[in-house]
Design an enzyme around this catalytic site. Structure first.
Site, short mmCIF file in Angstrom:
data_model
loop_
_atom_site.label_atom_id
_atom_site.label_comp_id
_atom_site.label_asym_id
_atom_site.label_seq_id
_atom_site.Cartn_x
_atom_site.Cartn_y
_atom_site.Cartn_z
N TYR A 158 0.84 -1.04 -0.04
CA TYR A 158 -0.07 -0.04 -0.03
C TYR A 158 1.09 1.20 -0.06
CZ TYR A 158 -4.53 -2.29 1.18
OH TYR A 158 -5.59 -3.06 1.21
N ASP B 73 -5.99 -0.79 -6.34
CA ASP B 73 -7.45 -0.53 -6.39
C ASP B 73 -8.10 -0.02 -4.90
OD1 ASP B 73 -8.11 -4.01 -5.66
OD2 ASP B 73 -7.15 -2.52 -4.64
N HIS C 239 -10.21 -6.92 -5.26
CA HIS C 239 -9.67 -7.00 -3.67
C HIS C 239 -10.65 -7.77 -2.84
CE1 HIS C 239 -7.14 -3.92 -1.07
NE2 HIS C 239 -7.83 -4.58 -0.15
C1 LIG Z 1 -9.89 -11.48 2.76
C2 LIG Z 1 -8.93 -10.12 2.83
C3 LIG Z 1 -8.65 -9.63 1.47
C4 LIG Z 1 -7.57 -8.37 1.36
C5 LIG Z 1 -7.28 -8.13 2.87
C6 LIG Z 1 -7.76 -8.37 3.98
C7 LIG Z 1 -8.49 -9.42 3.95
C8 LIG Z 1 -9.01 -9.86 5.21
N1 LIG Z 1 -6.50 -6.93 2.75
S1 LIG Z 1 -7.26 -5.44 3.44
O1 LIG Z 1 -7.47 -5.60 4.64
O2 LIG Z 1 -6.33 -4.39 3.15
O3 LIG Z 1 -8.36 -5.28 2.60
C9 LIG Z 1 -5.64 -6.55 1.75
C10 LIG Z 1 -4.30 -6.05 1.87
O4 LIG Z 1 -3.93 -5.79 3.00
N2 LIG Z 1 -3.77 -5.48 0.51
C11 LIG Z 1 -4.14 -6.02 -0.39
O5 LIG Z 1 -3.64 -5.81 -1.63
N3 LIG Z 1 -5.36 -6.86 -0.64
C12 LIG Z 1 -6.10 -7.06 0.45
N4 LIG Z 1 -7.05 -8.22 0.36
C13 LIG Z 1 -7.32 -8.70 -1.00
C14 LIG Z 1 -6.83 -10.09 -1.23
O6 LIG Z 1 -5.43 -9.66 -1.70
C15 LIG Z 1 -7.52 -10.80 -2.33
O7 LIG Z 1 -7.28 -9.65 -3.55
C16 LIG Z 1 -8.74 -11.15 -2.14
O8 LIG Z 1 -8.67 -11.67 -0.66
C17 LIG Z 1 -9.02 -12.23 -3.15
O9 LIG Z 1 -10.13 -12.83 -2.91
P1 LIG Z 1 -10.54 -13.90 -1.99
O10 LIG Z 1 -10.28 -13.95 -0.44
O11 LIG Z 1 -11.92 -14.57 -2.39
O12 LIG Z 1 -9.59 -15.22 -2.41
#
Ligand SMILES: Cc1cc2c(cc1C)[n+](S(=O)(=O)[O-])c1c(=O)[nH]c(=O)nc-1n2C[C@H](O)[C@H](O)[C@H](O)COP(=O)(O)O
Length: 495
Positions: A239, A267, A358
């Site tokens: 990020y 995104d 995401h």
């Molecule tokens: C489930 C989940 C996803 C997060 C995620 C945290 C969780 C609990 N976090 S978030 O807190 O900021 O949203 C990140 C993150 O740190 N950085 C990122 O690039 N994607 C983040 N993602 C998105 C992740 O990298 C994938 O794009 C997404 O999880 C794929 O979908 P599935 O969970 O259905 O496999």
């Protein structure tokens, strides 16, 4: 002369923003000057001013955080813990049911697919943790369609092909991997398991699977890298911080520690509105990796808002050359959602893109990664750009057949998030290893049945994608809904 240990009465005097001491693992720390710098904001610390904050501190920060970030002069000394008055606990209405579920949860070999881990996690995880991991943005239409979209793609299997030997190995960004999926970046691993992301590291090592290390990990970056085995490959998910010096330091440190690629998340100029998470009024601290961002956080809106105030919304295409100037790592844009931006990524000279929304946590009713892939590849081939960069997909992948569909359409590999979080949160390292083994077994079977002995034999003639863009949000995705139905163990039947 050794000072006598501090008592509760002495610590309790330092209970305000003017003088704020906390106790962590039997030691007192003066965090008064640190308050404005804490990425979790001062409120969460002041809640524990003059008290023992160990229980709140542990799920989010590595044990060495204070040694690393707090000047030794602020380490006030040992505490006589027998004098500490424990806080009266606010009873969690779900806790007794949760403990019952933990006691009665299915055995690991009763979990037959990735969705089984989701059903168990929903019942055994703390509400705050489940809310954070499972939430999607707004009405969660994209969250659901990420998975349903795979059901709108049908196979066209080839027969009478010698499929005695199946080789599912491939390369991703020049790295050989035994199976075409990686553990994608997901924040705050310690919400699900006390050891956090290092559990995913160890599971990935066992299966020779690449791990993407999140910026917002609960474990420190170095803890996760130190936990890798041999030449296990790790990537960094970034990020981008408003303070480019911090970003440069994180990127160059990751390269020095052996990360092979930098996945810049594009995104999330702001994190999406995840209402399950917001309802849980997250009041844990933020991740330590950004602990020098100095940004205060708005904690009233769940974890997502609380941990993301440092992210730079001004990030744009003009910044790509700067990233190319500060690192030799391969650069991939994570969260690309339309073919025009894939073409721009080719022109910008990056090494890959992840077609992703995401995990449905950002812009609701954005299309699924697999749908974008189906639309993108024919255009790239037409323009002779399909070999210019590597294309990855993530979101809603719950079966190896989903992986096979993505590879048939031209993806180099896929990222998987929630399933490994749920497996880790429900069963720890054995859970993650089992989840990966289940995918491996499914993958071998699917490749055999579709008539493809190797990954190179998978091509777009093996899938029918005519219906993939036909959205019908009314239809719920029954397969994943089943995950919310009573699971295998009798104890779950009634709930
Ligand atoms: C489930 C989940 C996803 C997060 C995620 C945290 C969780 C609990 N976090 S978030 O807190 O900021 O949203 C990140 C993150 O740190 N950085 C990122 O690039 N994607 C983040 N993602 C998105 C992740 O990298 C994938 O794009 C997404 O999880 C794929 O979908 P599935 O969970 O259905 O496999």
């Amino acid at each position: 002369m050794v000072n006598a240990p501090l008592t509760n009465d002495e610590i309790a005097k330092h209970n305000s923003a003017d003088s704020c001491w906390v106790v962590i693992h039997g030691k007192a720390y003066d965090v008064t000057e640190f308050l404005p710098e804490h990425p979790g904001g001062s409120k969460i610390i002041l809640k524990y001013a003059g008290k023992d904050a160990t229980e709140e501190f542990d799920p989010i920060h590595p044990p060495d955080t204070l040694e690393k970030y707090l000047d030794p002069s602020k380490h006030m000394g040992e505490v006589d813990m027998s004098t500490i008055v424990a806080e009266a606990k606010v009873a969690d209405p779900y806790e007794s049911e949760r403990q019952e579920n933990i006691k009665n949860k299915p055995t690991l070999d009763q979990c037959y697919n990735l969705l089984d881990f989701e059903a168990v996690a929903k019942r055994v995880m703390k509400k705050t943790a489940w809310a954070y991991y499972s939430s999607g943005a707004d009405d969660e239409i994209t969250l659901r369609d990420n998975h349903s979209a795979f059901h709108r793609i049908w196979f066209r299997p080839r027969v009478l092909v010698d499929v005695e030997k199946i080789d599912m190995s491939t390369t991703m960004l020049g790295t050989k991997t035994s199976i075409p999926f990686y553990v994608t970046a997901t924040a705050l691993g310690k919400l699900g398991h006390p050891e956090g992301e290092v559990i995913l590291t160890k599971g990935a090592a066992k299966h020779n699977v690449i791990q993407m290390i999140p910026t917002l990990a609960s474990c420190s970056f170095d803890e996760i890298v130190d936990a890798k085995a041999g030449d296990q490959v790790q990537w960094l998910q970034l990020y981008v911080n408003k303070n480019r010096e911090i970003t440069k330091r994180i990127v160059q440190h990751a390269e020095k520690r052996g990360c092979k690629a930098l996945f810049i998340t594009v995104d999330a100029p702001q994190l999406g509105r995840r209402e399950k998470d917001m309802r849980s009024k997250f009041d844990d601290n933020g991740s330590n990796v950004q602990s020098t961002s100095g940004e205060s956080m708005d904690r009233s809106q769940g974890a997502a808002r609380a941990i993301s105030s440092f992210i730079d919304p001004s990030l744009s295409w003009k910044d790509i050359p700067w990233f190319q100037s500060i690192t030799k790592m391969k650069i991939v844009l994570k969260g690309v959602q339309r073919v025009e931006d894939v073409v721009r990524a080719c022109e910008a000279g990056v090494d890959g893109v992840v077609l992703s929304n995401h995990g449905g946590r950002q812009l609701d009713t954005a299309p699924s990664g697999i749908e974008i892939l189906a639309a993108t590849m024919p255009i790239l081939r037409q323009r002779g750009l399909d070999k210019k960069l590597e294309i990855f997909v993530d979101g809603g992948i719950r079966r190896a057949s989903d992986i096979v569909k993505a590879l048939c359409l031209g993806a180099k590999g896929v990222g998987i998030g929630r399933p490994f979080l749920y497996a880790m949160s429900s069963y720890g390292l054995p859970g993650v290893e089992r989840a990966m083994q289940l995918l491996r077994d499914e993958m071998e079977m699917n490749m055999r049945l579709i008539g493809a002995p190797t990954v190179a034999d998978l091509d777009e003639s093996m899938v029918d994608t005519r219906a993939v863009a036909l959205h019908s949000t009314a239809i719920k995705d029954t397969l994943s809904l089943r995950a919310y139905d009573p699971l295998l163990a009798p104890a779950f039947r009634s709930k």
